[in-house]
Design a protein around this motif. Structure first.
Motif, PDB file in Angstrom:
ATOM      1  N   PHE A 184       0.798  -1.227   0.000  1.00 29.10           N
ATOM      2  CA  PHE A 184       0.000   0.000   0.000  1.00 29.10           C
ATOM      3  C   PHE A 184       0.836   1.287   0.000  1.00 29.10           C
ATOM      4  O   PHE A 184       0.285   2.360  -0.222  1.00 29.10           O
ATOM      5  CB  PHE A 184      -0.933   0.018   1.215  1.00 29.10           C
ATOM      6  CG  PHE A 184      -1.897  -1.129   1.260  1.00 29.10           C
ATOM      7  CD1 PHE A 184      -3.091  -1.092   0.557  1.00 29.10           C
ATOM      8  CD2 PHE A 184      -1.609  -2.273   2.005  1.00 29.10           C
ATOM      9  CE1 PHE A 184      -3.976  -2.152   0.590  1.00 29.10           C
ATOM     10  CE2 PHE A 184      -2.495  -3.341   2.049  1.00 29.10           C
ATOM     11  CZ  PHE A 184      -3.681  -3.280   1.333  1.00 29.10           C
ATOM     12  N   LEU A 185       2.131   1.157   0.264  1.00 28.37           N
ATOM     13  CA  LEU A 185       2.948   2.369   0.420  1.00 28.37           C
ATOM     14  C   LEU A 185       4.155   2.407  -0.511  1.00 28.37           C
ATOM     15  O   LEU A 185       5.071   3.205  -0.298  1.00 28.37           O
ATOM     16  CB  LEU A 185       3.437   2.497   1.877  1.00 28.37           C
ATOM     17  CG  LEU A 185       2.383   2.444   2.973  1.00 28.37           C
ATOM     18  CD1 LEU A 185       3.029   2.617   4.340  1.00 28.37           C
ATOM     19  CD2 LEU A 185       1.313   3.500   2.755  1.00 28.37           C
ATOM     20  N   SER A 186       4.195   1.560  -1.510  1.00 24.84           N
ATOM     21  CA  SER A 186       5.351   1.551  -2.405  1.00 24.84           C
ATOM     22  C   SER A 186       4.930   1.130  -3.805  1.00 24.84           C
ATOM     23  O   SER A 186       3.863   0.552  -4.000  1.00 24.84           O
ATOM     24  CB  SER A 186       6.440   0.612  -1.877  1.00 24.84           C
ATOM     25  OG  SER A 186       5.990  -0.729  -1.873  1.00 24.84           O
ATOM     26  N   SER A 187       5.800   1.433  -4.753  1.00 24.79           N
ATOM     27  CA  SER A 187       5.589   1.023  -6.146  1.00 24.79           C
ATOM     28  C   SER A 187       6.646   0.007  -6.516  1.00 24.79           C
ATOM     29  O   SER A 187       7.801   0.121  -6.095  1.00 24.79           O
ATOM     30  CB  SER A 187       5.685   2.236  -7.088  1.00 24.79           C
ATOM     31  OG  SER A 187       4.709   3.209  -6.765  1.00 24.79           O
ATOM     32  N   THR A 188       6.255  -0.986  -7.282  1.00 24.14           N
ATOM     33  CA  THR A 188       7.201  -2.013  -7.716  1.00 24.14           C
ATOM     34  C   THR A 188       8.143  -1.408  -8.757  1.00 24.14           C
ATOM     35  O   THR A 188       7.702  -1.030  -9.847  1.00 24.14           O
ATOM     36  CB  THR A 188       6.461  -3.219  -8.317  1.00 24.14           C
ATOM     37  OG1 THR A 188       5.488  -3.679  -7.375  1.00 24.14           O
ATOM     38  CG2 THR A 188       7.434  -4.339  -8.632  1.00 24.14           C
ATOM     39  N   PRO A 189       9.456  -1.280  -8.433  1.00 22.52           N
ATOM     40  CA  PRO A 189      10.376  -0.560  -9.332  1.00 22.52           C
ATOM     41  C   PRO A 189      10.382  -1.077 -10.765  1.00 22.52           C
ATOM     42  O   PRO A 189      10.444  -0.287 -11.711  1.00 22.52           O
ATOM     43  CB  PRO A 189      11.744  -0.776  -8.658  1.00 22.52           C
ATOM     44  CG  PRO A 189      11.422  -1.035  -7.226  1.00 22.52           C
ATOM     45  CD  PRO A 189      10.121  -1.787  -7.235  1.00 22.52           C
ATOM     46  N   SER A 190      10.309  -2.385 -10.938  1.00 22.24           N
ATOM     47  CA  SER A 190      10.450  -2.948 -12.282  1.00 22.24           C
ATOM     48  C   SER A 190       9.243  -2.695 -13.171  1.00 22.24           C
ATOM     49  O   SER A 190       9.350  -2.776 -14.404  1.00 22.24           O
ATOM     50  CB  SER A 190      10.703  -4.456 -12.184  1.00 22.24           C
ATOM     51  OG  SER A 190       9.624  -5.100 -11.519  1.00 22.24           O
ATOM     52  N   VAL A 191       8.102  -2.375 -12.577  1.00 22.58           N
ATOM     53  CA  VAL A 191       6.886  -2.198 -13.381  1.00 22.58           C
ATOM     54  C   VAL A 191       6.206  -0.849 -13.162  1.00 22.58           C
ATOM     55  O   VAL A 191       5.222  -0.535 -13.826  1.00 22.58           O
ATOM     56  CB  VAL A 191       5.870  -3.330 -13.089  1.00 22.58           C
ATOM     57  CG1 VAL A 191       6.409  -4.664 -13.546  1.00 22.58           C
ATOM     58  CG2 VAL A 191       5.516  -3.385 -11.604  1.00 22.58           C
ATOM     59  N   ALA A 192       6.710  -0.038 -12.225  1.00 25.11           N
ATOM     60  CA  ALA A 192       6.074   1.246 -11.932  1.00 25.11           C
ATOM     61  C   ALA A 192       6.278   2.229 -13.079  1.00 25.11           C
ATOM     62  O   ALA A 192       7.345   2.287 -13.701  1.00 25.11           O
ATOM     63  CB  ALA A 192       6.637   1.831 -10.644  1.00 25.11           C
ATOM     64  N   SER A 193       5.251   3.011 -13.359  1.00 24.90           N
ATOM     65  CA  SER A 193       5.322   4.040 -14.396  1.00 24.90           C
ATOM     66  C   SER A 193       5.757   5.364 -13.781  1.00 24.90           C
ATOM     67  O   SER A 193       5.555   5.620 -12.592  1.00 24.90           O
ATOM     68  CB  SER A 193       3.960   4.213 -15.065  1.00 24.90           C
ATOM     69  OG  SER A 193       3.544   3.009 -15.678  1.00 24.90           O
TER      70      SER A 193
END
Length: 413
Positions: A184-193
């Motif tokens: 809920f508090l982070s974005s997945t680096p490999s797929v985040a836009s």
């Protein structure tokens, strides 16, 4: 040859006792279905049986751990599915609210709906299992992992980054939860836009359009950019793109409403409307605040409750909505990525369960072979039982007859 009466009296009962003991042992084998009840029955088989029992016991424990792990992952999966559904509802509300024809009261009504949806999402983030343990708290399962931030937007995370692991195989430990901060508090680096934003100080009516990836994997996609607008000597609107990561700036280029502005080698951003000189737009990887789904929702609610009477105010609201939708999209991707990870672990558990069931049959069969009365051993045991029973009867009969032998029985009165 003479045999003393005392010798007969000693040999007879001893032989009978030995045969009765053997008869009892064979009867117990048949009754219990075990050829080895004590280590002394067959030390080698008993030693092998101890090893097999240990392996069988460990396999049984691994199976129990697999069941518990599957239950935990099943609850996390169902909760995440509900969270995804709730997030889709929030995205729909924001998209509907991003409409320039709405009145301030209309937008306030959407803000109220968003508040309700946020509360439901927070409740899902604080889900507990049947034992009252919080699913998304990491190792901290006894206290609610999320609480509203009393000093601003978003929430406070009271859990940690730990993952509880279960021993589901001889050499395999499997994570049975995921810390809520990763969901809920982070974005997945490999797929985040990347996220496009515009400062509220922009004076023009330009708004954020579509941010596209034209070359996935380009190294420049992880850079941060600033698009700055100017007026040339003829009063035409131009722009420059500064790569804040490398420190390079492009030559001024003519601006066209809705045209794709290149950002490095792998991305483009469309901007609509009429920017004023000095207006800027920033594009870059999501930061911590932009990855906090609750902070994103809170900022959207605040924006919707803020009156927007001027064209600049409408543009500012549209930019906040567009940026918020991009941030929500990253959270949506993160949730789906986590769901895929949970599903992969459940699939692995299913495979381990199948292997464990096969092992259980193997160990049980092996144990039966080592100490059990198998069908191939049964005829021999019954044969021994009949033989010992016959011998016992003969011994008892002989002993009774020897007891009646006496010279006194030959004396005639």
């Amino acid at each position: 040859m003479r045999i003393a009466t005392s010798t007969l009296n000693q040999i007879g009962p001893t032989g009978i006792a030995q045969q009765q003991s053997e008869l009892l042992r064979l009867s117990n084998i048949i009754a219990s279905g075990r050829t080895v009840s004590l280590a002394g029955d067959d030390p080698v088989a008993a030693a092998h049986a101890v090893v097999t029992k240990t392996a069988l016991s460990a396999n049984t424990q691994h199976t129990a751990n697999q069941d518990a792990a599957n239950a935990s992952l099943g609850l996390e999966s169902s909760t995440l599915n509900s969270a995804v559904t709730q997030l889709q509802k929030i995205q729909t509300l924001v998209a509907k609210a991003n409409n320039g024809s709405l009145s301030d009261s209309d937008r306030a009504a959407y803000a109220t709906e968003l508040e309700s949806a946020r509360a439901q999402l927070l409740a899902l983030a604080n889900t507990t299992d049947a034992h009252g343990n919080y699913v998304f708290g990491g190792f901290q399962t006894s206290a609610a992992p999320f609480s509203n931030n009393p000093n601003g937007a978003g929430v406070l995370y009271n859990g940690d980054q730990g993952q509880i692991k279960a021993q589901v195989g001889p050499t395999r430990q499997l994570a049975v939860n995921d810390p809520g901060s990763n969901v809920f508090l982070s974005s997945t680096p490999s797929v985040a836009s990347s996220i496009a934003t515009a400062p509220s100080s922009n004076a023009g009516s330009a708004t954020i359009g579509v941010l596209s990836t034209v070359q996935a994997g380009a190294a420049s996609n992880s850079d941060a950019y600033t698009i700055a607008f100017q007026k040339d000597a003829n009063g035409n609107t131009t722009y420059t793109v500064t790569d804040n990561t490398t420190g390079t700036t492009t030559q001024p280029a003519a601006y066209s409403d809705g045209s794709a502005i290149p950002l490095g080698a792998g991305q483009t951003l469309m901007i609509h409307g009429a920017p004023e000189a000095g207006d800027t737009f920033d594009v870059g990887p999501p930061n911590a605040a932009q990855s906090n789904v609750f902070a994103t929702i809170d900022n959207l609610i605040t924006a919707l409750r803020t009156p927007s009477q001027s064209p600049g105010g409408h543009a500012n609201l549209a930019n906040q909505m567009a940026s918020g939708l991009q941030q929500l999209g990253n959270t949506y991707t993160t949730m789906l990525t986590t769901l895929a990870s949970v599903g992969a672990r459940q699939t692995e558990l299913k495979s381990l369960k199948s292997v464990g069931s096969a092992k259980d049959l193997t160990y049980s069969s092996q144990l039966s072979d080592e100490v059990g009365l198998t069908t191939d051993k049964m005829p021999g045991v019954y044969e021994q039982l009949v033989s010992v029973s016959t011998q016992l009867t003969a011994t008892q009969t002989a002993f009774v007859k020897t007891q009646s032998l006496s010279l006194f029985s030959l004396i005639k009165t």
